[in-house]
Design a protein around this motif. Structure first.
Motif, PDB file in Angstrom:
ATOM      1  N   THR A 122      11.363  25.186 -44.818  1.00 13.00           N
ATOM      2  CA  THR A 122      11.179  24.101 -45.781  1.00 13.00           C
ATOM      3  C   THR A 122      12.210  24.270 -46.888  1.00 13.00           C
ATOM      4  O   THR A 122      12.336  25.355 -47.456  1.00 13.00           O
ATOM      5  N   PHE A 123      12.929  23.198 -47.197  1.00 11.95           N
ATOM      6  CA  PHE A 123      13.928  23.216 -48.267  1.00 11.95           C
ATOM      7  C   PHE A 123      13.229  23.034 -49.613  1.00 11.95           C
ATOM      8  O   PHE A 123      12.414  22.124 -49.786  1.00 11.95           O
ATOM      9  N   ILE A 124      13.558  23.899 -50.563  1.00  7.93           N
ATOM     10  CA  ILE A 124      12.975  23.871 -51.908  1.00  7.93           C
ATOM     11  C   ILE A 124      14.122  23.878 -52.921  1.00  7.93           C
ATOM     12  O   ILE A 124      15.071  24.647 -52.778  1.00  7.93           O
ATOM     13  N   THR A 125      14.002  23.051 -53.947  1.00  9.34           N
ATOM     14  CA  THR A 125      15.010  23.006 -55.000  1.00  9.34           C
ATOM     15  C   THR A 125      14.315  22.945 -56.364  1.00  9.34           C
ATOM     16  O   THR A 125      13.083  22.927 -56.428  1.00  9.34           O
ATOM     17  N   GLU A 126      15.098  22.932 -57.437  1.00 14.85           N
ATOM     18  CA  GLU A 126      14.527  22.998 -58.780  1.00 14.85           C
ATOM     19  C   GLU A 126      13.456  21.941 -58.987  1.00 14.85           C
ATOM     20  O   GLU A 126      13.558  20.828 -58.482  1.00 14.85           O
ATOM     21  N   GLY A 127      12.393  22.356 -59.695  1.00 15.88           N
ATOM     22  CA  GLY A 127      11.278  21.462 -59.963  1.00 15.88           C
ATOM     23  C   GLY A 127      10.210  21.466 -58.886  1.00 15.88           C
ATOM     24  O   GLY A 127       9.164  20.860 -59.049  1.00 15.88           O
ATOM     25  N   MET A 128      10.465  22.156 -57.775  1.00 15.27           N
ATOM     26  CA  MET A 128       9.503  22.216 -56.685  1.00 15.27           C
ATOM     27  C   MET A 128       8.792  23.567 -56.697  1.00 15.27           C
ATOM     28  O   MET A 128       9.221  24.499 -57.369  1.00 15.27           O
ATOM     29  N   ASP A 129       7.704  23.658 -55.945  1.00 15.35           N
ATOM     30  CA  ASP A 129       6.988  24.922 -55.810  1.00 15.35           C
ATOM     31  C   ASP A 129       6.426  25.041 -54.402  1.00 15.35           C
ATOM     32  O   ASP A 129       6.451  24.076 -53.633  1.00 15.35           O
ATOM     33  N   PHE A 130       5.935  26.231 -54.076  1.00 13.14           N
ATOM     34  CA  PHE A 130       5.262  26.439 -52.793  1.00 13.14           C
ATOM     35  C   PHE A 130       4.237  27.546 -52.946  1.00 13.14           C
ATOM     36  O   PHE A 130       4.332  28.390 -53.825  1.00 13.14           O
ATOM     37  N   ASN A 131       3.216  27.490 -52.094  1.00 14.70           N
ATOM     38  CA  ASN A 131       2.131  28.460 -52.096  1.00 14.70           C
ATOM     39  C   ASN A 131       2.252  29.399 -50.912  1.00 14.70           C
ATOM     40  O   ASN A 131       2.656  28.976 -49.822  1.00 14.70           O
ATOM     41  N   VAL A 132       1.876  30.650 -51.130  1.00 16.64           N
ATOM     42  CA  VAL A 132       1.868  31.654 -50.071  1.00 16.64           C
ATOM     43  C   VAL A 132       0.446  32.199 -49.989  1.00 16.64           C
ATOM     44  O   VAL A 132      -0.095  32.657 -50.995  1.00 16.64           O
ATOM     45  N   PRO A 133      -0.185  32.139 -48.808  1.00 17.55           N
ATOM     46  CA  PRO A 133      -1.551  32.660 -48.681  1.00 17.55           C
ATOM     47  C   PRO A 133      -1.594  34.178 -48.851  1.00 17.55           C
ATOM     48  O   PRO A 133      -0.608  34.871 -48.604  1.00 17.55           O
ATOM     49  N   LYS A 134      -2.761  34.678 -49.257  1.00 18.86           N
ATOM     50  CA  LYS A 134      -2.919  36.132 -49.394  1.00 18.86           C
ATOM     51  C   LYS A 134      -2.838  36.793 -48.022  1.00 18.86           C
ATOM     52  O   LYS A 134      -3.060  36.155 -46.988  1.00 18.86           O
ATOM     53  N   ASN A 135      -2.465  38.057 -48.033  1.00 17.29           N
ATOM     54  CA  ASN A 135      -2.336  38.866 -46.814  1.00 17.29           C
ATOM     55  C   ASN A 135      -1.415  38.225 -45.784  1.00 17.29           C
ATOM     56  O   ASN A 135      -1.754  38.111 -44.605  1.00 17.29           O
ATOM     57  N   SER A 136      -0.258  37.772 -46.244  1.00 20.50           N
ATOM     58  CA  SER A 136       0.718  37.158 -45.346  1.00 20.50           C
ATOM     59  C   SER A 136       2.127  37.582 -45.740  1.00 20.50           C
ATOM     60  O   SER A 136       2.314  38.426 -46.614  1.00 20.50           O
ATOM     61  N   SER A 137       3.104  36.978 -45.104  1.00 13.77           N
ATOM     62  CA  SER A 137       4.500  37.255 -45.431  1.00 13.77           C
ATOM     63  C   SER A 137       5.268  35.941 -45.458  1.00 13.77           C
ATOM     64  O   SER A 137       4.791  34.920 -44.964  1.00 13.77           O
ATOM     65  N   PHE A 138       6.458  35.995 -46.054  1.00 14.94           N
ATOM     66  CA  PHE A 138       7.307  34.812 -46.083  1.00 14.94           C
ATOM     67  C   PHE A 138       8.765  35.239 -46.150  1.00 14.94           C
ATOM     68  O   PHE A 138       9.084  36.306 -46.663  1.00 14.94           O
ATOM     69  N   CYS A 139       9.610  34.397 -45.585  1.00 16.62           N
ATOM     70  CA  CYS A 139      11.059  34.630 -45.585  1.00 16.62           C
ATOM     71  C   CYS A 139      11.723  33.595 -46.474  1.00 16.62           C
ATOM     72  O   CYS A 139      11.308  32.434 -46.498  1.00 16.62           O
ATOM     73  N   LEU A 140      12.748  34.037 -47.184  1.00 17.38           N
ATOM     74  CA  LEU A 140      13.537  33.150 -48.035  1.00 17.38           C
ATOM     75  C   LEU A 140      14.994  33.235 -47.633  1.00 17.38           C
ATOM     76  O   LEU A 140      15.498  34.321 -47.358  1.00 17.38           O
ATOM     77  N   GLU A 141      15.641  32.101 -47.614  1.00 15.18           N
ATOM     78  CA  GLU A 141      17.087  32.016 -47.450  1.00 15.18           C
ATOM     79  C   GLU A 141      17.590  31.353 -48.728  1.00 15.18           C
ATOM     80  O   GLU A 141      17.461  30.133 -48.886  1.00 15.18           O
ATOM     81  N   VAL A 142      18.078  32.162 -49.666  1.00 18.57           N
ATOM     82  CA  VAL A 142      18.524  31.651 -50.962  1.00 18.57           C
ATOM     83  C   VAL A 142      19.941  31.102 -50.800  1.00 18.57           C
ATOM     84  O   VAL A 142      20.862  31.819 -50.422  1.00 18.57           O
ATOM     85  N   LEU A 143      20.092  29.816 -51.074  1.00 24.37           N
ATOM     86  CA  LEU A 143      21.361  29.116 -50.871  1.00 24.37           C
ATOM     87  C   LEU A 143      22.251  29.155 -52.106  1.00 24.37           C
ATOM     88  O   LEU A 143      23.467  29.088 -51.996  1.00 24.37           O
ATOM     89  N   GLU A 144      21.628  29.204 -53.290  1.00 24.88           N
ATOM     90  CA  GLU A 144      22.342  29.390 -54.545  1.00 24.88           C
ATOM     91  C   GLU A 144      21.387  30.059 -55.518  1.00 24.88           C
ATOM     92  O   GLU A 144      20.178  30.017 -55.323  1.00 24.88           O
TER      93      GLU A 144
END
Length: 76
Positions: free
Chosen positions: A43-65
């Motif tokens: 999922t693409f995320i940019t300034e002003g946006m947010d996202f939730n991560v459930p407890k006991n999980s993991s997440f990957c980020l690809e930081v573009l800038e």
């Protein structure tokens, strides 16, 4: 109820995080892709946006800038 908050900066690159707490990541500047454990697609995320991560999980980020963010940790 919010347990704690952190402010941070992430440089371009790939990251993987594991979390015991539920998180809310608010993006103040920059661009990234996020893939939360169990998701098929990025999922693409940019300034002003947010996202939730459930407890006991993991997440990957690809930081573009350079990203400035606030992370809220919840104790539920």
């Amino acid at each position: 109820m919010i347990q704690k908050k952190t402010l941070g900066v992430m440089l371009e690159g790939g990251y993987e995080f594991k979390t015991a707490s539920r998180k809310l990541m608010q993006i103040h500047s920059g661009k990234l892709n996020v893939k939360i454990e169990g998701d098929q697609d990025w999922t693409f995320i940019t300034e002003g946006m947010d996202f939730n991560v459930p407890k006991n999980s993991s997440f990957c980020l690809e930081v573009l800038e350079l990203v400035n963010y606030t992370c809220s940790y919840f104790d539920d």
